[in-house]
Write an enzyme that holds these catalytic residues in place. Structure first.
Site, PDB file in Angstrom:
ATOM      1  N   MET A 154      24.519   8.648   1.834  1.00  0.00           N
ATOM      2  CA  MET A 154      24.268   9.894   2.559  1.00  0.00           C
ATOM      3  C   MET A 154      24.523   9.720   4.058  1.00  0.00           C
ATOM      4  SD  MET A 154      23.737  12.978   2.073  1.00  0.00           S
ATOM      5  CE  MET A 154      22.806  13.633   0.701  1.00  0.00           C
ATOM      6  N   GLU A 180       0.812  -1.222   0.000  1.00  0.00           N
ATOM      7  CA  GLU A 180       0.000   0.000   0.000  1.00  0.00           C
ATOM      8  C   GLU A 180       0.842   1.268   0.000  1.00  0.00           C
ATOM      9  OE1 GLU A 180      -0.541  -2.640   1.860  1.00  0.00           O
ATOM     10  OE2 GLU A 180      -2.631  -3.271   1.636  1.00  0.00           O
ATOM     11  N   PHE A 188     -11.557  -7.649  13.905  1.00  0.00           N
ATOM     12  CA  PHE A 188     -10.469  -8.110  13.049  1.00  0.00           C
ATOM     13  C   PHE A 188     -10.139  -7.031  12.012  1.00  0.00           C
ATOM     14  CE2 PHE A 188      -9.052 -10.456   9.174  1.00  0.00           C
ATOM     15  CZ  PHE A 188      -7.793 -10.768   9.668  1.00  0.00           C
ATOM     16  N   GLN A 189      -8.886  -6.709  11.894  1.00  0.00           N
ATOM     17  CA  GLN A 189      -8.379  -5.691  10.972  1.00  0.00           C
ATOM     18  C   GLN A 189      -9.018  -4.321  11.185  1.00  0.00           C
ATOM     19  OE1 GLN A 189      -8.287  -7.395   6.962  1.00  0.00           O
ATOM     20  NE2 GLN A 189      -6.227  -8.127   7.446  1.00  0.00           N
ATOM     21  N   LYS A 215     -17.584  -1.192   5.901  1.00  0.00           N
ATOM     22  CA  LYS A 215     -18.041  -2.143   4.892  1.00  0.00           C
ATOM     23  C   LYS A 215     -19.556  -2.073   4.675  1.00  0.00           C
ATOM     24  CE  LYS A 215     -17.246  -6.888   3.394  1.00  0.00           C
ATOM     25  NZ  LYS A 215     -16.594  -8.175   3.709  1.00  0.00           N
TER      26      LYS A 215
HETATM   27  C1  LIG Z   1      12.505   5.377   4.980  1.00  0.00           C
HETATM   28  C2  LIG Z   1      13.792   6.026   5.305  1.00  0.00           C
HETATM   29  N1  LIG Z   1      14.608   5.465   6.245  1.00  0.00           N
HETATM   30  C3  LIG Z   1      15.790   6.052   6.549  1.00  0.00           C
HETATM   31  C4  LIG Z   1      16.183   7.211   5.936  1.00  0.00           C
HETATM   32  C5  LIG Z   1      17.512   7.866   6.299  1.00  0.00           C
HETATM   33  N2  LIG Z   1      18.397   7.889   5.123  1.00  0.00           N
HETATM   34  C6  LIG Z   1      18.542   8.989   4.350  1.00  0.00           C
HETATM   35  S1  LIG Z   1      19.565   8.713   3.051  1.00  0.00           S
HETATM   36  C7  LIG Z   1      19.846   7.133   3.519  1.00  0.00           C
HETATM   37  C8  LIG Z   1      20.751   6.245   2.722  1.00  0.00           C
HETATM   38  C9  LIG Z   1      20.261   6.031   1.348  1.00  0.00           C
HETATM   39  O1  LIG Z   1      21.075   5.060   0.722  1.00  0.00           O
HETATM   40  P1  LIG Z   1      20.948   4.807  -0.826  1.00  0.00           P
HETATM   41  O2  LIG Z   1      19.544   4.627  -1.198  1.00  0.00           O
HETATM   42  O3  LIG Z   1      21.871   3.715  -1.198  1.00  0.00           O
HETATM   43  O4  LIG Z   1      21.402   6.191  -1.461  1.00  0.00           O
HETATM   44  P2  LIG Z   1      22.849   6.871  -1.500  1.00  0.00           P
HETATM   45  O5  LIG Z   1      22.875   7.904  -0.425  1.00  0.00           O
HETATM   46  O6  LIG Z   1      23.862   5.803  -1.293  1.00  0.00           O
HETATM   47  O7  LIG Z   1      22.915   7.488  -2.849  1.00  0.00           O
HETATM   48  C10 LIG Z   1      19.154   6.844   4.699  1.00  0.00           C
HETATM   49  C11 LIG Z   1      19.221   5.547   5.396  1.00  0.00           C
HETATM   50  C12 LIG Z   1      15.291   7.759   4.986  1.00  0.00           C
HETATM   51  N3  LIG Z   1      15.551   8.908   4.365  1.00  0.00           N
HETATM   52  N4  LIG Z   1      14.116   7.147   4.679  1.00  0.00           N
END
Ligand SMILES: Cc1ncc(C[n+]2csc(CCOP(=O)(O)OP(=O)(O)O)c2C)c(N)n1
Ligand SMILES: [Mg+2]
Lengths: 604, 176
Positions: free
Chosen positions: A501, A71, A133-134, A183
């Site tokens: 990042m 979803e 439920f749900q 529902k």
């Molecule tokens: C759902 C979610 N969880 C955690 C983060 C924190 N976060 C920001 S960038 C990142 C790493 C992203 O890695 P990747 O997709 O490999 O991209 P890169 O920075 O290596 O280009 C994380 C864990 C986020 N933005 N969104």
């Protein structure tokens, strides 16, 4: 704190219209209302509490249903659809887990002002509150992550509520609206009320700007010596006309213009008057021009912390004009001198009209010397990076993608991380609604489903998800959906084999202690593509990049492109958290300054 | 709306009475309270009741505190809620009458009991319940007056006090 409550009775205001034509089931009414709203496609996932709606869907041919695999994917797909078309995106999920899975997408749409209507199933009215439920308190859970939400308790109210939901989602500052549908309400019969013609009783956003305030803005701008236009996502939300008007105003004044992440495409980033993106990973010229301006006009932008850096030192000494449709954006983090509430497109049109009528002229001499200063910053070429013949630099891969897609109608989406910022820096944007990224919430896993929704809306166009390998894995199940509906989305993974990042921040601010930012045992993305029945491609050397991109574009099928990029590359320029615009790190040599202040350490 | 603002805000915490007309629909109060808790605003008191049963309108009176910038935010945030019809800053928009209702239970016999009754009389408070050992006083007035009364009852056998929070209305003939 004292609170006293008397909420009164919940009296359904709309009386059942007896004898007014045929009675329909609630589910039929819902679909009829959706048709009347011009809905062509729904992104959804079935379950017990929405079976009557799915049954009604089965019996009709007007609305297409795209069966997602999660979803969250449905909501992001609807966001991509909405952002790339300007229409409202529609989502259908079941009660309980279906609704809770949609929460991230709804929050994302709220933060980025994307119009979404999400229909959720609910346990029958007589069981609400019994931990059935749900059952989940969906309106309670989604109240803070929607623009508005409804629980329908009477089939007679359905058509009114659905039409209102669309009105609220698209009017004013757009956003997600959820309608919770027990529902029994989907089964009960009522007459279809039709689309109400009346104006909404309480929600009537102000779209026309105050003309005296606009006159004042003209005066301030004409007297400016170092003006800047700070363009935000509101321009995109206002519709393509607003982007056109912005271009016209720029041409009229010769002012420099910088764009936020959400605004990319409102004015060609390659254009003469564009300074590119501003903010944490914006260009040197954009950030220094913001810092040094004497008059700033923010158009549909909200002074987000990724933009302002340290608030106390944001554009010191400047006069600020703020155009926004949402008055709660005014003076929220940055005090401004003049506010103009209204739709960006409307206000820009009036601004141009008044500028012309008053025969206003920009201060040519001052503007010339301002541009000279800006050109000096530009000449530093803050987006330059160290080139390599042996390893693929992510920036290089994006430059090649930019060149090899030039002249095509290409839509780009992104995941979240370094690759997202590089995409914003290195692709070029010249049209609105062609760039879909999760700005406010920064949701990893946004890009692939958003690309899917975009491709549904534009089946003939090239749609590319610029991805990181970690983000890609957050919603990669949607590849199965892409295959089912033959949607030829290209996942262009800048695979640095780490959460780049996160790793960058750990390198700059946490002494290079790379706590949990590396994943062991990443999948073989080429084989993964094949497992889905899609095409997998890989490039490991710079010399392979062009061929990979050409092949990716040529194949009429969904592709996973595994582009193995330099795992140590960092994204520059960068304003460290808590620093000001004039304290940018321009490259690896500035790394030592990256640790920033102690106050900066607590910021995200 | 067009508004001007000085560059340097005086960052002083103020208190305002804000009146809001809303559709009396389920969940509207949760929206308002969620807004305050979600954004970290301070509410001193909040009262709500239906004021128009034909149009199904409720009136909320909020006493909020914060810097002028935060108070402007609070009003703007109210304004963007879909069921909100009107937001008005009674403190800023001119003189208003603000009142609170309190019920105060005092227990005691002999001299203390007589004294409590005497003070209640001075404060124009009414006795609405009485046993041989206790009174319940009803009192309307400004919050200060109620504060003062409760303080005086403390040594005389104060048991409980409950208050409605402020309701307020602008002076003069104009509607909200
Ligand atoms: C759902 C979610 N969880 C955690 C983060 C924190 N976060 C920001 S960038 C990142 C790493 C992203 O890695 P990747 O997709 O490999 O991209 P890169 O920075 O290596 O280009 C994380 C864990 C986020 N933005 N969104
Ligand atoms: Mg990565």
């Amino acid at each position: 704190m004292t609170i006293s409550v008397y909420e009164g009775l919940d009296v359904a205001k709309i009386k059942k219209k007896k004898n007014s034509g045929k009675l329909l089931t609630g589910a039929e009414i819902i679909l009829k209302a959706l048709c009347e709203e011009g809905v062509e496609v729904i992104f959804g996932y079935p379950g017990g509490a929405v079976l009557p709606l799915y049954d009604a869907l089965f019996k009709q041919n007007n609305i297409r249903h795209i069966l997602v695999r999660h979803e969250q994917g449905a909501v992001h797909a609807a966001e991509g659809y909405a952002r790339s078309t300007g229409k409202v995106g529609v989502v259908l999920v079941t009660s309980g887990p279906g609704a809770t899975n949609a929460v991230t997408g709804l929050t994302d749409a709220l933060m980025d002002s994307i119009p979404i209507v999400c229909l959720s199933g609910q346990v029958p009215t007589h069981m609400i509150g019994n931990d059935a439920f749900q059952e989940a308190d969906t309106v309670g859970i989604t109240r803070p992550c929607t623009k508005h939400n409804y629980l329908v308790k009477d089939a007679a109210n359905i058509s009114q509520v659905i039409h209102e939901a669309f009105y609220v989602a698209r009017s004013g500052r757009p956003g997600p609206v959820l309608v919770d549908l027990p529902k029994d309400i989907q089964i009960n019969k009522a007459a279809y009320g039709g689309k109400p013609k009346l104006v909404h009783k309480s929600y009537r956003p102000q779209v026309k700007g105050d003309s005296a305030a606009i006159a004042e803005a003209v005066e301030m701008l004409a007297n400016a010596k170092r003006p800047i236009i700070y363009a935000g996502g509101g321009i995109i939300n206002s519709g393509p006309k607003a982007s056109k008007l912005l271009g016209e105003f720029l041409k009229l004044t010769g002012f420099p213009c910088t764009q936020t992440l959400m605004a990319l495409g409102c004015y060609p980033t390659d254009g003469k008057l564009s300074l590119g993106m501003l903010g944490m990973h914006g260009t040197l010229e954009a950030n220094l021009a913001m810092h040094g301006c004497d008059v700033m006009i923010a158009v549909g932008a909200r002074f987000d912390d990724r933009i302002t850096g340290r608030v106390a030192d944001f554009a010191p000494g400047s006069k600020k004009i703020h155009i926004d449709i949402d008055s709660s954006s005014f003076n929220k983090s940055i005090a401004v001198d003049l506010t103009i509430q209204g739709d960006c497109g409307n206000v820009l049109a009036d601004l141009i009209k008044q500028w012309k009528a008053k025969k206003a002229k920009s201060n040519a001499k001052a503007l010339k010397s301002w541009w000279k200063t800006i050109d000096g910053w530009r000449a530093r070429n803050s987006l330059s990076y160290e080139k390599s013949d042996t390893i693929i630099k992510p920036q290089y891969a994006l430059e090649r993608l930019r060149e090899l897609t030039r002249g095509r109608d290409t839509y780009f989406t992104t995941e979240v991380g370094q690759h997202q910022m590089w995409a914003a820096q290195f692709l070029s944007f010249d049209k609105p609604n062609h760039w879909m990224t999760s700005g406010g919430l920064g949701t990893m896993g946004y890009g692939l489903p958003a690309a899917m929704g975009t491709q549904v809306a534009h089946p003939k166009s090239l749609v590319v998800d610029i991805a990181g390998e970690a983000s890609f894995m957050m919603n990669m199940q949607e590849f199965s959906t892409l295959m089912q509906y033959r949607l030829p989305v290209k996942a262009f993974i800048l695979n640095n084999q780490c959460m780049g990042m996160v790793r960058q921040w750990q390198e700059l601010m946490h002494g290079g202690r790379y706590s949990e930012s590396y994943m062991k045992s990443l999948p073989d993305f080429v084989k993964l593509a094949e497992a889905f029945g899609a095409v997998g491609l890989r490039a490991t050397k710079p010399s392979e990049v062009d061929d990979l991109i050409k092949e990716m574009i040529a194949v009429d099928c969904a592709v996973i492109a595994d582009v193995r990029v330099d795992p140590t590359e960092n994204c520059f320029p960068m304003i460290p958290s808590g620093a000001a615009h004039n304290e940018m790190l321009l490259g690896p040599a500035d790394k030592a300054k990256g640790k920033g202040t102690e106050e900066g350490m607590v910021l995200v | 709306m067009a508004a001007k603002k000085g560059q340097k805000e005086v960052e002083q915490v103020e208190q305002r009475i804000i009146a809001v007309l809303v559709d009396n629909e389920p969940g509207v109060l949760a929206r308002v309270i969620g807004l305050f808790s979600g954004r970290g605003y301070n509410i001193e008191s909040l009262t709500v009741s239906e004021v128009d049963s034909v149009e199904n309108i409720s009136r909320i009176t909020v006493v909020a505190s914060g810097t002028p910038m935060v108070l402007e935010q609070i009003k703007a945030q109210f304004d963007r809620l879909v069921p909100v019809h009107k937001v008005s800053d009674l403190t800023e928009d001119g003189p208003c009458v603000a009142r609170e209702l309190a019920l105060i239970k005092v227990k005691g016999t002999g001299e203390k009991r007589v004294e409590a009754l005497r003070i209640a009389d001075i404060f124009r408070s009414r006795v609405v319940d009485s046993t041989i050992k206790s009174f319940v006083f009803e009192m309307t007035g400004t919050s200060d007056k109620i504060d003062a009364f409760i303080e005086l009852m403390e040594p005389l056998g104060l048991v409980d006090a409950c208050r409605t929070g402020i309701v307020a209305i602008a002076r003069g003939p104009k509607p909200l």
